[in-house]
Structures are given as C-alpha cells and as structure tokens.
Write a protein that holds these residues in place. Structure first.
Motif, PDB file in Angstrom:
ATOM      1  N   ALA A 150      41.333   1.324  54.272  1.00  0.00           N
ATOM      2  CA  ALA A 150      40.292   1.094  55.131  1.00  0.00           C
ATOM      3  C   ALA A 150      39.616   2.410  55.764  1.00  0.00           C
ATOM      4  O   ALA A 150      38.182   2.243  55.471  1.00  0.00           O
ATOM      5  N   ALA A 151      39.830   3.412  55.457  1.00  0.00           N
ATOM      6  CA  ALA A 151      39.076   4.072  55.900  1.00  0.00           C
ATOM      7  C   ALA A 151      38.259   4.516  55.412  1.00  0.00           C
ATOM      8  O   ALA A 151      37.058   5.132  55.400  1.00  0.00           O
ATOM      9  N   ARG A 152      38.344   4.943  54.059  1.00  0.00           N
ATOM     10  CA  ARG A 152      37.303   5.000  52.762  1.00  0.00           C
ATOM     11  C   ARG A 152      35.843   4.203  53.097  1.00  0.00           C
ATOM     12  O   ARG A 152      34.934   4.822  52.366  1.00  0.00           O
ATOM     13  N   MET A 164      35.599  -7.166  62.514  1.00  0.00           N
ATOM     14  CA  MET A 164      35.642  -6.910  61.055  1.00  0.00           C
ATOM     15  C   MET A 164      36.545  -7.430  60.522  1.00  0.00           C
ATOM     16  O   MET A 164      36.002  -7.448  59.054  1.00  0.00           O
ATOM     17  N   LEU A 165      37.316  -7.872  61.130  1.00  0.00           N
ATOM     18  CA  LEU A 165      38.729  -9.060  59.788  1.00  0.00           C
ATOM     19  C   LEU A 165      37.525  -9.789  59.150  1.00  0.00           C
ATOM     20  O   LEU A 165      37.793 -10.045  57.997  1.00  0.00           O
ATOM     21  N   VAL A 166      37.142 -10.719  59.985  1.00  0.00           N
ATOM     22  CA  VAL A 166      36.641 -12.189  59.501  1.00  0.00           C
ATOM     23  C   VAL A 166      34.550 -11.391  59.161  1.00  0.00           C
ATOM     24  O   VAL A 166      35.249 -11.763  58.194  1.00  0.00           O
ATOM     25  N   GLU A 167      34.599 -10.328  59.286  1.00  0.00           N
ATOM     26  CA  GLU A 167      33.525 -10.574  58.167  1.00  0.00           C
ATOM     27  C   GLU A 167      33.220  -9.562  56.732  1.00  0.00           C
ATOM     28  O   GLU A 167      32.310 -10.151  56.562  1.00  0.00           O
ATOM     29  N   GLN A 168      34.700  -8.681  57.228  1.00  0.00           N
ATOM     30  CA  GLN A 168      34.654  -9.038  55.590  1.00  0.00           C
ATOM     31  C   GLN A 168      35.016  -9.661  54.830  1.00  0.00           C
ATOM     32  O   GLN A 168      35.230  -9.815  53.593  1.00  0.00           O
ATOM     33  N   ALA A 169      35.936 -10.671  55.658  1.00  0.00           N
ATOM     34  CA  ALA A 169      36.470 -11.658  54.226  1.00  0.00           C
ATOM     35  C   ALA A 169      35.011 -12.754  54.520  1.00  0.00           C
ATOM     36  O   ALA A 169      34.853 -13.371  53.495  1.00  0.00           O
ATOM     37  N   ALA A 173      49.717   6.817  66.737  1.00  0.00           N
ATOM     38  CA  ALA A 173      50.018   7.967  66.026  1.00  0.00           C
ATOM     39  C   ALA A 173      49.368   9.281  67.524  1.00  0.00           C
ATOM     40  O   ALA A 173      49.364   9.174  68.169  1.00  0.00           O
ATOM     41  N   PRO A 174      49.793  10.681  67.121  1.00  0.00           N
ATOM     42  CA  PRO A 174      50.130  11.515  68.596  1.00  0.00           C
ATOM     43  C   PRO A 174      48.487  11.797  67.779  1.00  0.00           C
ATOM     44  O   PRO A 174      48.548  13.346  67.365  1.00  0.00           O
ATOM     45  N   PHE A 175      47.991  11.009  68.630  1.00  0.00           N
ATOM     46  CA  PHE A 175      46.227  11.473  68.977  1.00  0.00           C
ATOM     47  C   PHE A 175      46.265  12.157  70.180  1.00  0.00           C
ATOM     48  O   PHE A 175      46.703  12.186  70.953  1.00  0.00           O
ATOM     49  N   ASP A 217      39.922  -0.178  67.654  1.00  0.00           N
ATOM     50  CA  ASP A 217      40.961  -0.461  66.360  1.00  0.00           C
ATOM     51  C   ASP A 217      40.961  -1.861  65.556  1.00  0.00           C
ATOM     52  O   ASP A 217      40.882  -2.616  65.543  1.00  0.00           O
ATOM     53  N   LEU A 218      40.794  -0.820  64.572  1.00  0.00           N
ATOM     54  CA  LEU A 218      41.064  -1.532  62.741  1.00  0.00           C
ATOM     55  C   LEU A 218      41.935  -2.846  63.156  1.00  0.00           C
ATOM     56  O   LEU A 218      41.844  -3.603  62.039  1.00  0.00           O
ATOM     57  N   SER A 219      43.087  -1.920  63.620  1.00  0.00           N
ATOM     58  CA  SER A 219      44.419  -3.489  63.765  1.00  0.00           C
ATOM     59  C   SER A 219      43.975  -4.170  64.154  1.00  0.00           C
ATOM     60  O   SER A 219      43.174  -3.804  65.848  1.00  0.00           O
ATOM     61  N   TYR A 220      44.976  -5.102  64.559  1.00  0.00           N
ATOM     62  CA  TYR A 220      45.035  -6.233  65.085  1.00  0.00           C
ATOM     63  C   TYR A 220      45.853  -6.820  65.112  1.00  0.00           C
ATOM     64  O   TYR A 220      46.840  -7.330  64.726  1.00  0.00           O
ATOM     65  N   SER A 221      45.929  -7.855  66.751  1.00  0.00           N
ATOM     66  CA  SER A 221      46.907  -8.364  67.358  1.00  0.00           C
ATOM     67  C   SER A 221      47.102  -9.384  68.193  1.00  0.00           C
ATOM     68  O   SER A 221      45.864  -9.552  69.057  1.00  0.00           O
ATOM     69  N   THR A 279      45.456  -5.704  50.771  1.00  0.00           N
ATOM     70  CA  THR A 279      45.183  -4.606  51.973  1.00  0.00           C
ATOM     71  C   THR A 279      46.810  -3.793  52.227  1.00  0.00           C
ATOM     72  O   THR A 279      47.240  -3.639  50.945  1.00  0.00           O
ATOM     73  N   VAL A 280      46.673  -3.344  52.852  1.00  0.00           N
ATOM     74  CA  VAL A 280      47.709  -2.377  52.957  1.00  0.00           C
ATOM     75  C   VAL A 280      49.062  -2.132  52.428  1.00  0.00           C
ATOM     76  O   VAL A 280      49.801  -3.283  52.415  1.00  0.00           O
ATOM     77  N   PRO A 281      49.864  -0.797  51.456  1.00  0.00           N
ATOM     78  CA  PRO A 281      48.876  -0.009  51.031  1.00  0.00           C
ATOM     79  C   PRO A 281      48.267  -0.034  49.993  1.00  0.00           C
ATOM     80  O   PRO A 281      48.538   1.198  49.505  1.00  0.00           O
TER      81      PRO A 281
HETATM   82  P1  NDP Z   1      46.906   3.169  53.900  1.00  0.00           P
HETATM   83  O1  NDP Z   1      48.157   3.253  53.840  1.00  0.00           O
HETATM   84  O2  NDP Z   1      45.539   3.720  52.981  1.00  0.00           O
HETATM   85  O3  NDP Z   1      46.090   4.283  55.146  1.00  0.00           O
HETATM   86  C1  NDP Z   1      47.318   4.469  56.505  1.00  0.00           C
HETATM   87  C2  NDP Z   1      46.656   5.714  56.804  1.00  0.00           C
HETATM   88  O4  NDP Z   1      46.990   5.222  58.329  1.00  0.00           O
HETATM   89  C3  NDP Z   1      46.416   6.756  56.560  1.00  0.00           C
HETATM   90  O5  NDP Z   1      45.387   7.738  56.697  1.00  0.00           O
HETATM   91  C4  NDP Z   1      47.785   7.740  56.971  1.00  0.00           C
HETATM   92  O6  NDP Z   1      47.735   9.260  57.022  1.00  0.00           O
HETATM   93  C5  NDP Z   1      47.469   7.062  58.293  1.00  0.00           C
HETATM   94  N1  NDP Z   1      49.043   6.850  59.484  1.00  0.00           N
HETATM   95  C6  NDP Z   1      49.772   5.765  58.498  1.00  0.00           C
HETATM   96  N2  NDP Z   1      50.942   5.961  59.307  1.00  0.00           N
HETATM   97  C7  NDP Z   1      50.855   7.040  60.440  1.00  0.00           C
HETATM   98  C8  NDP Z   1      51.219   7.763  61.199  1.00  0.00           C
HETATM   99  N3  NDP Z   1      52.488   7.232  62.773  1.00  0.00           N
HETATM  100  N4  NDP Z   1      50.794   8.822  62.179  1.00  0.00           N
HETATM  101  C9  NDP Z   1      49.577   8.786  62.122  1.00  0.00           C
HETATM  102  N5  NDP Z   1      48.674   8.567  60.389  1.00  0.00           N
HETATM  103  C10 NDP Z   1      49.932   7.724  60.798  1.00  0.00           C
HETATM  104  O7  NDP Z   1      46.244   1.772  54.748  1.00  0.00           O
HETATM  105  P2  NDP Z   1      44.271   0.790  54.592  1.00  0.00           P
HETATM  106  O8  NDP Z   1      43.684   2.075  55.431  1.00  0.00           O
HETATM  107  O9  NDP Z   1      44.506   0.149  54.587  1.00  0.00           O
HETATM  108  O10 NDP Z   1      44.643   0.259  56.175  1.00  0.00           O
HETATM  109  C11 NDP Z   1      44.697   1.132  57.706  1.00  0.00           C
HETATM  110  C12 NDP Z   1      44.532   0.023  58.813  1.00  0.00           C
HETATM  111  O11 NDP Z   1      43.303  -0.913  59.107  1.00  0.00           O
HETATM  112  C13 NDP Z   1      45.799  -1.128  58.780  1.00  0.00           C
HETATM  113  O12 NDP Z   1      46.418  -1.140  60.594  1.00  0.00           O
HETATM  114  C14 NDP Z   1      44.855  -2.114  58.839  1.00  0.00           C
HETATM  115  O13 NDP Z   1      45.691  -3.559  58.749  1.00  0.00           O
HETATM  116  C15 NDP Z   1      43.776  -2.322  59.288  1.00  0.00           C
HETATM  117  N6  NDP Z   1      42.556  -3.138  58.334  1.00  0.00           N
HETATM  118  C16 NDP Z   1      41.854  -3.536  59.182  1.00  0.00           C
HETATM  119  C17 NDP Z   1      40.874  -4.439  58.878  1.00  0.00           C
HETATM  120  C18 NDP Z   1      40.185  -5.442  59.501  1.00  0.00           C
HETATM  121  O14 NDP Z   1      39.079  -6.048  58.897  1.00  0.00           O
HETATM  122  N7  NDP Z   1      40.535  -4.992  61.377  1.00  0.00           N
HETATM  123  C19 NDP Z   1      40.461  -4.180  57.459  1.00  0.00           C
HETATM  124  C20 NDP Z   1      41.460  -2.643  57.097  1.00  0.00           C
HETATM  125  C21 NDP Z   1      42.309  -2.332  56.994  1.00  0.00           C
HETATM  126  P3  NDP Z   1      48.305   9.857  55.744  1.00  0.00           P
HETATM  127  O15 NDP Z   1      47.406   9.680  55.130  1.00  0.00           O
HETATM  128  O16 NDP Z   1      48.575  11.332  56.644  1.00  0.00           O
HETATM  129  O17 NDP Z   1      49.681   9.266  55.831  1.00  0.00           O
END
Ligand code: NDP
Length: 278
Positions: free
Chosen positions: A134-136, A250-255, A207-209, A222-226, A64-66
């Motif tokens: 994750a985005a990739r 997503m977390l459960v399905e990827q697991a 993030a400043p969306f 939101d890929l993030s979860y809490s 996972t991250v990073p």
């Molecule tokens: P990475 O570290 O590979 O990528 C982080 C991304 O977030 C980059 O695009 C980065 O932008 C951007 N970013 C980070 N901080 C900021 C900020 N303050 N403002 C704007 N953009 C920001 O992380 P991952 O891709 O591995 O994970 C991303 C998220 O997805 C995590 O929260 C992770 O927990 C979640 N996740 C959830 C999964 C699930 O099953 N639900 C599975 C996989 C991930 P830049 O390129 O400009 O640095």
C-alpha cells in the motif's frame, strides 16, 4: 436476469474487508449486474486460487494484505501506475483472457485527501509510515504531486530505501527507520500529515512510532479502518494531533477506481462514504 459478472477481493486475513459491501452498493447505484465476494487465500494458495477464480468465469480481483507484490509474477501485463508502484491491488481479465495488474491505492488516497478532506497536499510535509504494497502505491502518487517534503519510514529500513531509489525519477523521497526519526542529528522536524501505511493495526497493535512525529498541527491518516477506533488513531490523539482520520474514504475511492476500470462507469462515492463510519 442473466448471471452476474464475478468479482472478488483476495487477501489473508480477509474477514476485515468491507470491499464486498462497497462494490454491492456501487452495483446497485449504477445498475451494473455484478457479484463480489471475499476470498481468503494464504500465500501458498495464491497462484492456484487466482487461476481457479478466473477459470470459473471471474472478471476481476482486488488484492489486499499481504499479496500486492506477490501477484505481480502472475500478471501478463501491468499498467504504468502499477509498474511504478511495484504493487497490484486490481486485477482485470482482459478480452483476450490475459490478466492485467493495476494499482488504485494512490489515486484513492489522493482523492480522499484532496476532494473529500480538502487538503492542499502540495504545500505539506508528509511522512508515510510503512513500506509495503500500500505504501508503494501511495508514495508513487504523492511523489508525483511533489509536496514540500515526502519521507518514508519503515521498521525494515532497507524496504524504505528500495522505494526511495525506485521512485527517484518521479519525485524526491527520503527514507528512514523508525529509530532514525528520533535521531536529533538527523533533524527530521515536524510533519503536517502523517500517514500510517503499516499493517500493525490488523493485529490490534500500534507500531513503535516515535512520539515526536506528531504535533498539534499534524493531521494523522490511518490507512487501516475499523468499526472501532484504530490503534493508530488512538495513539495519534493521545499524542495531541490536530485531527486523526481512518482510511474509509480511501477505501471507497480506490474501490470506485477499480469499479471504473472493470465496468467503464464511475460510481458516485458520496452516498457510499456516508454509509460508512468516519
Ligand atoms: P503489506 O503486508 O504489504 O506491508 C505491511 C507493512 O507494515 C510493512 O511496511 C511492514 O514493515 C509494516 N508492519 C507490519 N507489522 C508491523 C509492526 N508490528 N510494526 C511495524 N511495522 C509493521 O501490507 P499493505 O501495504 O498491503 O497494507 C498495509 C495497511 O494498509 C493494511 O492495514 C491495509 O488494510 C491498509 N490498506 C488500506 C487501504 C484503504 O483503502 N484504506 C488500501 C490499502 C491498504 P516491514 O517492511 O518492516 O515488514
């Protein structure tokens, strides 16, 4: 009983990870004798940490991250979907002792969106925020489905452009910086589905969306979860979205897909999803 087969998730930070709980439930459900722990590995200890875990009998790792891109150079082989995604979230020790990298993020998200949430993503305009590991994975899977539109926006535009170019053979993705999303001349328009794949929420930030990406017709994922509402979900609701969902499904399905790769048995995710927040 014999010693369990060892698995773990590596990341930094790692205290947020619910993967150990999920894999324990999968193990109980399927009767597979496994252990699964969370290991905090800063980047400078990544190589040594993976080598040590495997040397001590480890059979597989989630990443996972990073670290999803950094682990690639340590793999002996990669599956096609990990190659295409350019990111690894699942490492398997094969029978000959070599390490294979795979990526189950994309299929995990698509399964949650289609099978669990019932979305017809083929006919949607989709915006993915973020261009990290994750985005990739998710962009590669979404591009294969060829939705009406697929856009990737990132803080650092060059990373979004890189993904657009690398995945061009799979499907059309357009790339923007966050600032460009608000540019009237760029005519970005509205989206049916906005997916937050940034890690900003891990620090409690959003993030400043730009506000204009969400309308009353938009589903925000939101890929993030809490255990509490994530900053992105709060932000999406404040901006009047139709529905906002955290990435538990997503977390459960990827697991489940990782478990299937390792154990050749596919767990039923229904009970496990029911035990987690929505
Ligand atoms: P990475 O570290 O590979 O990528 C982080 C991304 O977030 C980059 O695009 C980065 O932008 C951007 N970013 C980070 N901080 C900021 C900020 N303050 N403002 C704007 N953009 C920001 O992380 P991952 O891709 O591995 O994970 C991303 C998220 O997805 C995590 O929260 C992770 O927990 C979640 N996740 C959830 C999964 C699930 O099953 N639900 C599975 C996989 C991930 P830049 O390129 O400009 O640095």
């Amino acid at each position: 009983m014999s010693e369990p087969d060892k698995y773990a998730v590596i990341g930094h930070p790692i205290n947020h990870s619910k993967s150990p709980v999920i894999h324990k439930l999968f193990g109980e459900q399927t009767g597979e004798n496994i252990s699964y722990e969370a290991i905090d590995l800063p980047t400078e200890e990544l190589h040594a940490g993976i080598t040590r875990f495997i040397a001590l009998g480890g059979r597989g790792l989630n990443v996972t991250v990073p670290h999803k891109q950094d682990v690639i150079e340590l793999m002996d082989s990669m599956t096609l979907r990990a190659e295409v995604a350019g990111a690894v979230n699942t490492i398997t020790k094969l029978e000959d002792g070599s390490l294979q990298g795979d990526n189950t993020d994309g299929i995990g998200l698509v399964t949650d969106l289609t099978a669990n949430l019932g979305l017809d993503i083929e006919n949607m305009r989709i915006l993915v925020l973020g261009a990290g590991g994750a985005a990739r994975g998710i962009l590669a899977s979404l591009a294969e489905i060829r939705p009406d539109e697929l856009m990737c926006a990132n803080r650092r535009l060059e990373r979004a452009l890189e993904i657009r170019d690398e995945l061009a053979d799979i499907g059309r993705i357009s790339a923007r910086s966050f600032e460009e999303l608000t540019d009237e001349e760029a005519e970005v328009g509205v989206f049916d589905l906005v997916i937050n794949a940034t890690s900003a929420g891990l620090e409690g930030n959003v993030a400043p969306f730009p506000e204009n990406i969400v309308t009353a017709e938009t589903l925000c994922y939101d890929l993030s979860y809490s255990m509490r509402e994530t900053p992105f979900v709060t932000w999406a609701k404040e901006h009047g979205c139709k529905q906002a969902v955290q990435g538990w499904g997503m977390l459960v399905e990827q697991a489940a897909e990782s478990f299937y790769i390792w154990r050749d048995i596919r767990p039923d995710t229904t009970d496990v999803r029911a035990k987690l927040p929505t």
